[in-house]
Design an enzyme around this catalytic site. Structure first.
Site, PDB file in Angstrom:
ATOM      1  N   THR A  77       0.814  -1.208   0.000  1.00  9.39           N
ATOM      2  CA  THR A  77       0.000   0.000   0.000  1.00  9.39           C
ATOM      3  C   THR A  77       0.852   1.264   0.000  1.00  9.39           C
ATOM      4  O   THR A  77       1.991   1.245   0.511  1.00  9.39           O
ATOM      5  CB  THR A  77      -0.906  -0.003   1.257  1.00  9.39           C
ATOM      6  OG1 THR A  77      -1.530   1.267   1.389  1.00  9.39           O
ATOM      7  CG2 THR A  77      -0.106  -0.281   2.524  1.00  9.39           C
ATOM      8  N   ASP A  78       0.281   2.354  -0.499  1.00 11.15           N
ATOM      9  CA  ASP A  78       0.983   3.647  -0.439  1.00 11.15           C
ATOM     10  C   ASP A  78       1.106   4.158   0.995  1.00 11.15           C
ATOM     11  O   ASP A  78       1.902   5.060   1.284  1.00 11.15           O
ATOM     12  CB  ASP A  78       0.292   4.690  -1.319  1.00 11.15           C
ATOM     13  CG  ASP A  78      -1.165   4.936  -0.971  1.00 11.15           C
ATOM     14  OD1 ASP A  78      -1.696   4.294  -0.036  1.00 11.15           O
ATOM     15  OD2 ASP A  78      -1.802   5.790  -1.650  1.00 11.15           O
ATOM     16  N   LYS A 111       2.180  -3.391   7.266  1.00 13.78           N
ATOM     17  CA  LYS A 111       2.425  -3.536   5.821  1.00 13.78           C
ATOM     18  C   LYS A 111       3.872  -3.118   5.498  1.00 13.78           C
ATOM     19  O   LYS A 111       4.550  -3.766   4.702  1.00 13.78           O
ATOM     20  CB  LYS A 111       1.435  -2.687   5.014  1.00 13.78           C
ATOM     21  CG  LYS A 111       0.004  -3.176   5.058  1.00 13.78           C
ATOM     22  CD  LYS A 111      -0.203  -4.559   4.444  1.00 13.78           C
ATOM     23  CE  LYS A 111      -0.013  -4.584   2.949  1.00 13.78           C
ATOM     24  NZ  LYS A 111      -0.408  -5.918   2.386  1.00 13.78           N
TER      25      LYS A 111
HETATM   26  P1  NAD Z   1      -9.833  -7.285   2.236  1.00 12.12           P
HETATM   27  O1  NAD Z   1      -9.835  -7.031   3.706  1.00 12.12           O
HETATM   28  O2  NAD Z   1     -11.030  -6.981   1.438  1.00 12.12           O
HETATM   29  O3  NAD Z   1      -9.486  -8.832   1.962  1.00 12.12           O
HETATM   30  C1  NAD Z   1      -8.492  -9.516   2.673  1.00 12.12           C
HETATM   31  C2  NAD Z   1      -8.631 -11.007   2.350  1.00 12.12           C
HETATM   32  O4  NAD Z   1      -7.558 -11.710   3.017  1.00 12.12           O
HETATM   33  C3  NAD Z   1      -9.950 -11.623   2.842  1.00 12.12           C
HETATM   34  O5  NAD Z   1     -10.468 -12.479   1.855  1.00 12.12           O
HETATM   35  C4  NAD Z   1      -9.517 -12.418   4.077  1.00 12.12           C
HETATM   36  O6  NAD Z   1     -10.353 -13.538   4.345  1.00 12.12           O
HETATM   37  C5  NAD Z   1      -8.108 -12.837   3.697  1.00 12.12           C
HETATM   38  N1  NAD Z   1      -7.263 -13.119   4.866  1.00 12.12           N
HETATM   39  C6  NAD Z   1      -7.086 -12.329   5.969  1.00 12.12           C
HETATM   40  N2  NAD Z   1      -6.247 -12.931   6.830  1.00 12.12           N
HETATM   41  C7  NAD Z   1      -5.856 -14.097   6.248  1.00 12.12           C
HETATM   42  C8  NAD Z   1      -4.974 -15.139   6.641  1.00 12.12           C
HETATM   43  N3  NAD Z   1      -4.312 -15.097   7.817  1.00 12.12           N
HETATM   44  N4  NAD Z   1      -4.799 -16.181   5.795  1.00 12.12           N
HETATM   45  C9  NAD Z   1      -5.455 -16.248   4.610  1.00 12.12           C
HETATM   46  N5  NAD Z   1      -6.322 -15.286   4.192  1.00 12.12           N
HETATM   47  C10 NAD Z   1      -6.498 -14.228   5.010  1.00 12.12           C
HETATM   48  O7  NAD Z   1      -8.543  -6.524   1.689  1.00 12.12           O
HETATM   49  P2  NAD Z   1      -8.371  -5.695   0.323  1.00 12.12           P
HETATM   50  O8  NAD Z   1      -8.857  -4.326   0.518  1.00 12.12           O
HETATM   51  O9  NAD Z   1      -8.846  -6.520  -0.778  1.00 12.12           O
HETATM   52  O10 NAD Z   1      -6.759  -5.613   0.280  1.00 12.12           O
HETATM   53  C11 NAD Z   1      -6.014  -6.670  -0.310  1.00 12.12           C
HETATM   54  C12 NAD Z   1      -4.541  -6.311  -0.254  1.00 12.12           C
HETATM   55  O11 NAD Z   1      -4.299  -5.120  -0.983  1.00 12.12           O
HETATM   56  C13 NAD Z   1      -4.007  -6.067   1.147  1.00 12.12           C
HETATM   57  O12 NAD Z   1      -2.716  -6.621   1.237  1.00 12.12           O
HETATM   58  C14 NAD Z   1      -3.941  -4.561   1.269  1.00 12.12           C
HETATM   59  O13 NAD Z   1      -2.948  -4.157   2.169  1.00 12.12           O
HETATM   60  C15 NAD Z   1      -3.614  -4.180  -0.153  1.00 12.12           C
HETATM   61  N6  NAD Z   1      -4.052  -2.850  -0.587  1.00 12.12           N
HETATM   62  C16 NAD Z   1      -5.344  -2.463  -0.421  1.00 12.12           C
HETATM   63  C17 NAD Z   1      -5.773  -1.224  -0.908  1.00 12.12           C
HETATM   64  C18 NAD Z   1      -7.224  -0.780  -0.789  1.00 12.12           C
HETATM   65  O14 NAD Z   1      -7.554   0.317  -1.212  1.00 12.12           O
HETATM   66  N7  NAD Z   1      -8.129  -1.573  -0.235  1.00 12.12           N
HETATM   67  C19 NAD Z   1      -4.855  -0.389  -1.546  1.00 12.12           C
HETATM   68  C20 NAD Z   1      -3.525  -0.805  -1.680  1.00 12.12           C
HETATM   69  C21 NAD Z   1      -3.144  -2.043  -1.206  1.00 12.12           C
HETATM   70  O1  DAU Z   2      -4.134   3.909   0.481  1.00 13.38           O
HETATM   71  C1  DAU Z   2      -4.375   2.543   0.389  1.00 13.38           C
HETATM   72  C2  DAU Z   2      -5.214   2.097   1.567  1.00 13.38           C
HETATM   73  O2  DAU Z   2      -6.537   2.546   1.310  1.00 13.38           O
HETATM   74  C3  DAU Z   2      -5.189   0.585   1.784  1.00 13.38           C
HETATM   75  O3  DAU Z   2      -3.901   0.200   2.146  1.00 13.38           O
HETATM   76  C4  DAU Z   2      -6.186   0.167   2.869  1.00 13.38           C
HETATM   77  O4  DAU Z   2      -6.232  -1.248   2.950  1.00 13.38           O
HETATM   78  C5  DAU Z   2      -7.546   0.696   2.499  1.00 13.38           C
HETATM   79  O5  DAU Z   2      -8.472   0.389   3.535  1.00 13.38           O
HETATM   80  C6  DAU Z   2      -7.486   2.213   2.293  1.00 13.38           C
HETATM   81  O6  DAU Z   2      -7.176   2.884   3.530  1.00 13.38           O
HETATM   82  P1  DAU Z   2      -7.957   4.223   3.986  1.00 13.38           P
HETATM   83  O7  DAU Z   2      -7.839   4.314   5.450  1.00 13.38           O
HETATM   84  O8  DAU Z   2      -7.557   5.376   3.148  1.00 13.38           O
HETATM   85  O9  DAU Z   2      -9.469   3.792   3.525  1.00 13.38           O
HETATM   86  P2  DAU Z   2     -10.893   3.954   4.215  1.00 13.38           P
HETATM   87  O10 DAU Z   2     -11.883   3.472   3.196  1.00 13.38           O
HETATM   88  O11 DAU Z   2     -10.944   3.334   5.556  1.00 13.38           O
HETATM   89  O12 DAU Z   2     -11.037   5.521   4.376  1.00 13.38           O
HETATM   90  C7  DAU Z   2     -10.885   6.409   3.277  1.00 13.38           C
HETATM   91  C8  DAU Z   2     -10.969   7.831   3.822  1.00 13.38           C
HETATM   92  O13 DAU Z   2     -12.317   8.080   4.257  1.00 13.38           O
HETATM   93  C9  DAU Z   2     -10.093   8.079   5.036  1.00 13.38           C
HETATM   94  O14 DAU Z   2      -9.596   9.407   4.973  1.00 13.38           O
HETATM   95  C10 DAU Z   2     -11.049   7.935   6.224  1.00 13.38           C
HETATM   96  C11 DAU Z   2     -12.359   8.443   5.660  1.00 13.38           C
HETATM   97  N1  DAU Z   2     -13.604   7.833   6.193  1.00 13.38           N
HETATM   98  C12 DAU Z   2     -13.674   6.470   6.267  1.00 13.38           C
HETATM   99  C13 DAU Z   2     -14.843   5.870   6.702  1.00 13.38           C
HETATM  100  C14 DAU Z   2     -14.949   4.366   6.808  1.00 13.38           C
HETATM  101  C15 DAU Z   2     -14.668   8.637   6.523  1.00 13.38           C
HETATM  102  O15 DAU Z   2     -14.612   9.875   6.453  1.00 13.38           O
HETATM  103  N2  DAU Z   2     -15.830   8.044   6.950  1.00 13.38           N
HETATM  104  C16 DAU Z   2     -15.958   6.692   7.051  1.00 13.38           C
HETATM  105  O16 DAU Z   2     -17.040   6.209   7.437  1.00 13.38           O
END
Ligand code: NAD
Ligand code: DAU
Length: 339
Positions: free
Chosen positions: A128-129, A159
């Site tokens: 992640t960033d 991370k």
């Molecule tokens: P998510 O929480 O939606 O999914 C995580 C998945 O991992 C789930 O299916 C969960 O069951 C599985 N999991 C958790 N613990 C586990 C374990 N111990 N063994 C096997 N499986 C396990 O997450 P996401 O938002 O899809 O993120 C996926 C990846 O991308 C993460 O590594 C996260 O750090 C990275 N990432 C996410 C974002 C974002 O915006 N969501 C951005 C950049 C990077």
């Molecule tokens: O930047 C990449 C990351 O983006 C990933 O590594 C993480 O897994 C992913 O969850 C996400 O992190 P953020 O903390 O940025 O995402 P989130 O959706 O939780 O929140 C986005 C922004 O919105 C953050 O500034 C917090 C704000 N927020 C979040 C929620 C849930 C609100 O204002 N209200 C809310 O209810």
């Protein structure tokens, strides 16, 4: 060393989560010769429905924990690559209880690296960033591969730790590894705890959306489909040992995104609640992805955020059966936190 790698049999950890399942759909659709083994523990964030309906001869689900070394010994041999998405991924959860983040994000990565070392399997690490900390709103800079690590939350610090393990296992043991650090994803199958799905489903549910702090925090949005194509590009063309930043020039503040959602859904753009801020809340993320574009020729396709947001709103509107089971418990947790 540059490479031209054509994997045929890959493991995708976390393939029942949001981004992992979108990647599995992407591989099945775009790369017909590839078989995917999904390794997923099915935590609260994992849902087998996310990959339901994909051809059984292309995708196999193994329910298990990435920390389980014996399981890895059994399933890793015979695979060409592991693409590692599994994680505890939500910042707010990491503030409420950091322990599972240390276990899955740090120990889990360690176990996967050890398996790749033992069986000489190519490894791609999805990060992640947030490992770079945050930027000021008025700072013209964006994150690059050279930005020093400065994580703020228990989530982002685990991370960052996992990224450092990958670098060490590559340099010391020669594990064939690459790392990508991506910005905030949006799109289908994202858990309702996250910002965009939470607000959409609140509105669908007759509840008011919830905005943290002053709403000026900036996130750099990318459609998850573009993240998938970038990870595939790095897996097959990336230089071993290198890190690539993934982003689509999608900086927007939270207030603007929330007002867009309300407007698209036919509501007054001010019809939301201000709630307690997240402790340590990162101010701004911004990605410079020019290395990935220049060196590997990748570029995002879903560059119209407004259109992508409208499609995402339509997806949640049409898939209440998918998000409804998780909604009540998620909102109860937020209520208890004053959010
Ligand atoms: P998510 O929480 O939606 O999914 C995580 C998945 O991992 C789930 O299916 C969960 O069951 C599985 N999991 C958790 N613990 C586990 C374990 N111990 N063994 C096997 N499986 C396990 O997450 P996401 O938002 O899809 O993120 C996926 C990846 O991308 C993460 O590594 C996260 O750090 C990275 N990432 C996410 C974002 C974002 O915006 N969501 C951005 C950049 C990077
Ligand atoms: O930047 C990449 C990351 O983006 C990933 O590594 C993480 O897994 C992913 O969850 C996400 O992190 P953020 O903390 O940025 O995402 P989130 O959706 O939780 O929140 C986005 C922004 O919105 C953050 O500034 C917090 C704000 N927020 C979040 C929620 C849930 C609100 O204002 N209200 C809310 O209810």
């Amino acid at each position: 060393m540059s490479q031209d790698f054509e994997p045929k049999n890959i493991i995708v950890t976390g393939g029942c989560g949001f981004i992992g399942s979108n990647f599995v759909h992407h591989v099945v659709r775009e790369h017909p010769g590839v078989h995917v083994t999904v390794l997923d523990k099915l935590t609260y964030a994992g849902n087998p429905e996310n990959i339901a309906g994909l051809p059984e001869d292309r995708v196999e689900l193994v329910v298990g924990d990435i920390c389980d070394a014996e399981l890895l010994e059994r399933i890793v041999p015979g695979h060409d690559a592991i693409v590692h998405y599994a994680a505890e991924s939500h910042n707010d959860n990491s503030i409420a209880n950091p322990e599972p983040f240390l276990r899955t994000n740090v120990e889990g990565t360690y176990q996967l690296l050890e398996a790749c070392r033992k069986f000489d399997v190519r490894y791609h690490h999805v990060s992640t960033d947030e490992v770079y900390g945050d930027l000021a709103l008025d700072d013209p800079a964006r994150f690059t591969e050279e930005t020093p690590y400065r994580p703020s939350s228990p989530y982002s610090s685990t991370k960052a730790s996992s990224d450092l393990l990958v670098r060490a296992w590559h340099r010391t043991f020669g594990v064939r590894a690459t790392i990508s650090n991506c910005s905030n994803n949006y799109g289908p199958y994202q858990h309702v705890e996250k910002f965009i799905p939470r607000q959409i489903t609140n509105i669908l549910d007759g509840q008011r959306p919830k905005l943290y702090g002053d709403g000026k925090n900036v996130r750099d949005w990318i459609h998850t489909e573009d993240h998938s194509s970038a990870v595939w590009t790095i897996l097959t063309k990336g230089v071993l040992g290198e890190t690539y930043l993934i982003g689509a020039d999608g900086e927007r503040d939270n207030l603007t995104v929330l007002r867009d959602i309300l407007t698209v859904m036919g509501k007054d753009p001010d019809d939301f609640d201000w709630v307690r801020d997240r402790p340590g809340h990162d101010r701004r993320y911004a990605i410079d992805s020019s290395k990935l574009r220049r060196e590997l020729g990748w570029k995002p396709v879903h560059t119209d955020f407004q259109k992508g947001l409208e499609q995402t709103i339509a997806w949640y509107t049409e898939h209440e059966d998918w998000w409804r089971p998780a909604k009540g418990a998620t909102e109860a947790k937020y209520r208890a936190q004053g959010q």
